[in-house]
Design a protein around this motif. Structure first.
Motif, PDB file in Angstrom:
ATOM      1  N   UNK A   1       0.838  -1.183   0.000  1.00 56.68           N
ATOM      2  CA  UNK A   1       0.000   0.000   0.000  1.00 56.68           C
ATOM      3  C   UNK A   1       0.876   1.238   0.000  1.00 56.68           C
ATOM      4  N   UNK A   2       0.639   2.135  -0.930  1.00 57.38           N
ATOM      5  CA  UNK A   2       1.446   3.343  -1.027  1.00 57.38           C
ATOM      6  C   UNK A   2       0.953   4.387  -0.039  1.00 57.38           C
ATOM      7  N   UNK A   3       1.867   4.960   0.726  1.00 51.29           N
ATOM      8  CA  UNK A   3       1.499   5.986   1.693  1.00 51.29           C
ATOM      9  C   UNK A   3       2.314   7.256   1.531  1.00 51.29           C
ATOM     10  N   UNK A   4       3.315   7.232   0.674  1.00 47.52           N
ATOM     11  CA  UNK A   4       4.102   8.444   0.495  1.00 47.52           C
ATOM     12  C   UNK A   4       3.301   9.495  -0.250  1.00 47.52           C
TER      13      UNK A   4
ATOM     14  N   UNK B   1      17.497  -3.870  -3.744  1.00 45.83           N
ATOM     15  CA  UNK B   1      17.184  -2.774  -4.662  1.00 45.83           C
ATOM     16  C   UNK B   1      15.674  -2.554  -4.793  1.00 45.83           C
ATOM     17  N   UNK B   2      14.879  -3.631  -4.802  1.00 49.42           N
ATOM     18  CA  UNK B   2      13.432  -3.440  -4.925  1.00 49.42           C
ATOM     19  C   UNK B   2      12.871  -2.730  -3.699  1.00 49.42           C
ATOM     20  N   UNK B   3      13.292  -3.166  -2.504  1.00 46.99           N
ATOM     21  CA  UNK B   3      12.758  -2.532  -1.295  1.00 46.99           C
ATOM     22  C   UNK B   3      13.220  -1.078  -1.187  1.00 46.99           C
ATOM     23  N   UNK B   4      14.467  -0.820  -1.522  1.00 44.52           N
ATOM     24  CA  UNK B   4      14.938   0.564  -1.515  1.00 44.52           C
ATOM     25  C   UNK B   4      14.191   1.397  -2.549  1.00 44.52           C
ATOM     26  N   UNK B   5      13.962   0.802  -3.742  1.00 39.53           N
ATOM     27  CA  UNK B   5      13.287   1.534  -4.813  1.00 39.53           C
ATOM     28  C   UNK B   5      11.857   1.884  -4.433  1.00 39.53           C
ATOM     29  N   UNK B   6      11.197   1.036  -3.652  1.00 35.72           N
ATOM     30  CA  UNK B   6       9.851   1.392  -3.188  1.00 35.72           C
ATOM     31  C   UNK B   6       9.898   2.669  -2.348  1.00 35.72           C
ATOM     32  N   UNK B   7      10.933   2.797  -1.515  1.00 30.73           N
ATOM     33  CA  UNK B   7      11.034   4.017  -0.704  1.00 30.73           C
ATOM     34  C   UNK B   7      11.495   5.206  -1.536  1.00 30.73           C
ATOM     35  N   UNK B   8      11.855   4.965  -2.802  1.00 32.42           N
ATOM     36  CA  UNK B   8      12.208   6.058  -3.717  1.00 32.42           C
ATOM     37  C   UNK B   8      11.068   6.374  -4.678  1.00 32.42           C
ATOM     38  N   UNK B   9       9.941   5.668  -4.538  1.00 35.43           N
ATOM     39  CA  UNK B   9       8.772   5.990  -5.341  1.00 35.43           C
ATOM     40  C   UNK B   9       8.507   5.075  -6.515  1.00 35.43           C
TER      41      UNK B   9
ATOM     42  N   UNK C   1      -3.414   1.537 -12.648  1.00 34.29           N
ATOM     43  CA  UNK C   1      -3.013   2.841 -13.189  1.00 34.29           C
ATOM     44  C   UNK C   1      -1.779   3.400 -12.495  1.00 34.29           C
ATOM     45  N   UNK C   2      -1.425   2.855 -11.345  1.00 32.89           N
ATOM     46  CA  UNK C   2      -0.261   3.355 -10.629  1.00 32.89           C
ATOM     47  C   UNK C   2      -0.627   4.436  -9.636  1.00 32.89           C
ATOM     48  N   UNK C   3       0.323   4.714  -8.734  1.00 31.35           N
ATOM     49  CA  UNK C   3       0.097   5.688  -7.671  1.00 31.35           C
ATOM     50  C   UNK C   3       0.946   6.941  -7.840  1.00 31.35           C
ATOM     51  N   UNK C   4       2.221   6.780  -8.171  1.00 26.31           N
ATOM     52  CA  UNK C   4       3.147   7.911  -8.224  1.00 26.31           C
ATOM     53  C   UNK C   4       3.247   8.481  -9.646  1.00 26.31           C
ATOM     54  N   UNK C   5       2.094   8.785 -10.228  1.00 25.42           N
ATOM     55  CA  UNK C   5       2.084   9.180 -11.637  1.00 25.42           C
ATOM     56  C   UNK C   5       2.677  10.556 -11.891  1.00 25.42           C
ATOM     57  N   UNK C   6       2.782  11.385 -10.876  1.00 28.91           N
ATOM     58  CA  UNK C   6       3.379  12.694 -11.084  1.00 28.91           C
ATOM     59  C   UNK C   6       4.817  12.549 -11.571  1.00 28.91           C
ATOM     60  N   UNK C   7       5.491  11.486 -11.134  1.00 32.98           N
ATOM     61  CA  UNK C   7       6.848  11.200 -11.604  1.00 32.98           C
ATOM     62  C   UNK C   7       6.806  10.247 -12.800  1.00 32.98           C
TER      63      UNK C   7
END
Length: 453
Positions: A71-74, A206-214, A253-259
């Motif tokens: 679940x995305x919370x950032x 890398x996957x877990x770190x990348x999640x914290x990078x968006x 559709x994704x969550x961090x679409x601004x990036x």
């Protein structure tokens, strides 16, 4: 220096580096002919063996792993300063997690602390295995401005921490607290199970770190963000892949679409371009390593039979890594191999005066060197060091005097342990504090990792 006093290339290089281990001969093309080391000595070979704590481990087969949805919370906002280099800290030493302070890597804070009973055990693999995992992580980030280290960085400007070790009996291989869209928070903490294979371990890190990078999951098995580790060596792909919600590859559709939409259409993600945008390009390594030889003592004398430790520490801004180690005398190469540090055995070298130039070269091509001079005297000779009462005090140099009890091997192990810094006492400490496995958390036959809120 008499040109004849040149060390013979080792006749055999022990892969294990332990007493009694069989030695594997070097290719004949790489071996110069043995030469005399003193006027009274007959040609003899030099027994120079790399200790196992310094050597690169054998490659291991990757283990399959999977990740379920998170679940995305950032917050869905851009980072304040895109293109700023970042640091990734892979913590192999374990930690006592703190509650109530968010996910602050600088203070071992995690909102997931209760999931691990507040404790992550250390990675029990060898030091060389740790370095292999770090190198595999660096390979995937070689074009990105993220520096990877195994030593805790300074608090400023901050870093992402992946705790890599005993996460208990879980049905996932790694977990991140949320997706931090645009990497708004610079000091996140996430977790990875203690996989021995460097490719699998690096992919989970890398996957877990990348999640914290968006970054979110995608449906390409060759991308580090695929929910399952299927490809033998996935990477951050420079292409638009469809974003998926879970291990069933349900498209979303994704969550961090601004990036995401800076590089792809809605619902797609280019992992490589996003990381390049967030952290900028990699900076070249222009800092040379510094080598300091501490054993044997410079100018020391030793009487045969003897076993010496040729030991030296490497200080480098991109430590750890496997350095190309080269040992020469009078311009002739006597030894060449890869190692974390200079840590070799020198057993019963022929009598003579030695002047060794030792060079270590990092992966960026930067070199550092040091030299040591010592003299080997024939059996039965009087040791000038002992008769004058001087002692170099170096536990790595042990004149056995023909005794089999010796002690240099034990000292060699001690030196190798001490060189790891704070890691080895933590291993002992955490071993005593290991918690019992909760019966409710049974390990599944196929390790999976999922990110929970």
């Amino acid at each position: 220096m008499n040109p004849a006093l040149v060390l013979a290339l080792l006749a055999a290089l022990s892969a294990a580096g332990e007493p009694g281990a069989d030695a594997s001969a070097l290719p004949s093309a790489a071996r110069p002919a043995p030469s005399d080391l003193s006027s009274s000595a007959s040609p003899a070979a030099l027994d120079l063996s790399l200790r196992p704590s310094s050597a690169r481990p054998e490659a291991e087969r990757s283990r399959p792993a999977a990740t379920a949805p998170l679940t995305a919370r950032g917050p869905d906002v851009l980072p304040a300063m895109p293109g700023t280099p970042h640091t990734l800290y892979v913590n192999f030493d374990g930690a006592v997690l703190r509650r109530g302070c968010g996910n602050d890597s600088r203070h071992d804070c995690s909102t997931l602390a209760d999931l691990f009973d507040g404790y992550i055990g250390p990675f029990v693999g060898t030091e060389a295995r740790r370095v292999a995992i770090i190198e595999s992580v660096r390979k995937d980030l070689r074009e990105i401005g993220v520096r990877t280290t195994w030593r805790r960085p300074p608090e400023d400007p901050g870093y992402t921490m992946v705790l890599y070790g005993d996460i208990g009996a879980q049905d996932f291989a790694g977990i991140a607290p949320y997706i931090d869209c645009g990497n708004l928070w610079a000091n996140d903490t996430c977790f990875a199970g203690a996989f021995q294979g460097s490719n699998t371990g690096a992919t989970i890190v890398l996957q877990e770190a990348a999640h914290t990078w968006g970054l979110e999951h995608v449906n390409s098995p060759f991308d580090n963000l695929h929910p399952f580790v299927e490809a033998p060596a996935p990477f951050f792909q420079d292409q638009c892949n469809k974003i998926v919600a879970n291990t069933d590859l349900v498209e979303t559709a994704g969550t961090c679409n601004l990036v995401h939409e800076m590089f792809c259409e809605t619902g797609f993600q280019n992992s490589f371009r996003e990381l390049l945008y967030l952290f900028g390009p990699a900076q070249p390594d222009i800092v040379a390593p510094v080598l300091e030889l501490t054993s044997p003592a410079d100018g020391s004398y030793h009487v045969l039979p003897v076993e010496l430790s040729l030991y030296g520490e490497v200080v480098d801004d991109l430590e750890p890594q496997f350095y190309a180690v080269d040992i020469q005398q009078d311009g002739q190469t006597l030894f060449s191999d890869e190692a974390i540090r200079v840590d070799l055995r020198l057993k019963n070298p022929p009598p003579g005066t030695y002047d060794l130039l030792v060079t270590v070269r990092d992966e960026g091509g930067n070199a550092g060197s040091d030299r040591v001079r010592f003299t080997i005297l024939p059996e039965g000779s009087e040791d000038p060091d002992s008769t004058t009462g001087d002692s170099d005090g170096d536990p790595g140099d042990t004149d056995t005097g023909g005794s089999e009890s010796g002690g240099s091997e034990q000292m060699g192990c001690d030196l190798a342990l001490a060189a790891t810094g704070p890691a080895w006492p933590l291993l002992l400490l955490f071993a005593r504090r290991r918690r019992p496995r909760p019966p409710a958390l049974a390990t599944s036959s196929a390790p999976r990792y999922m990110e929970n809120p």
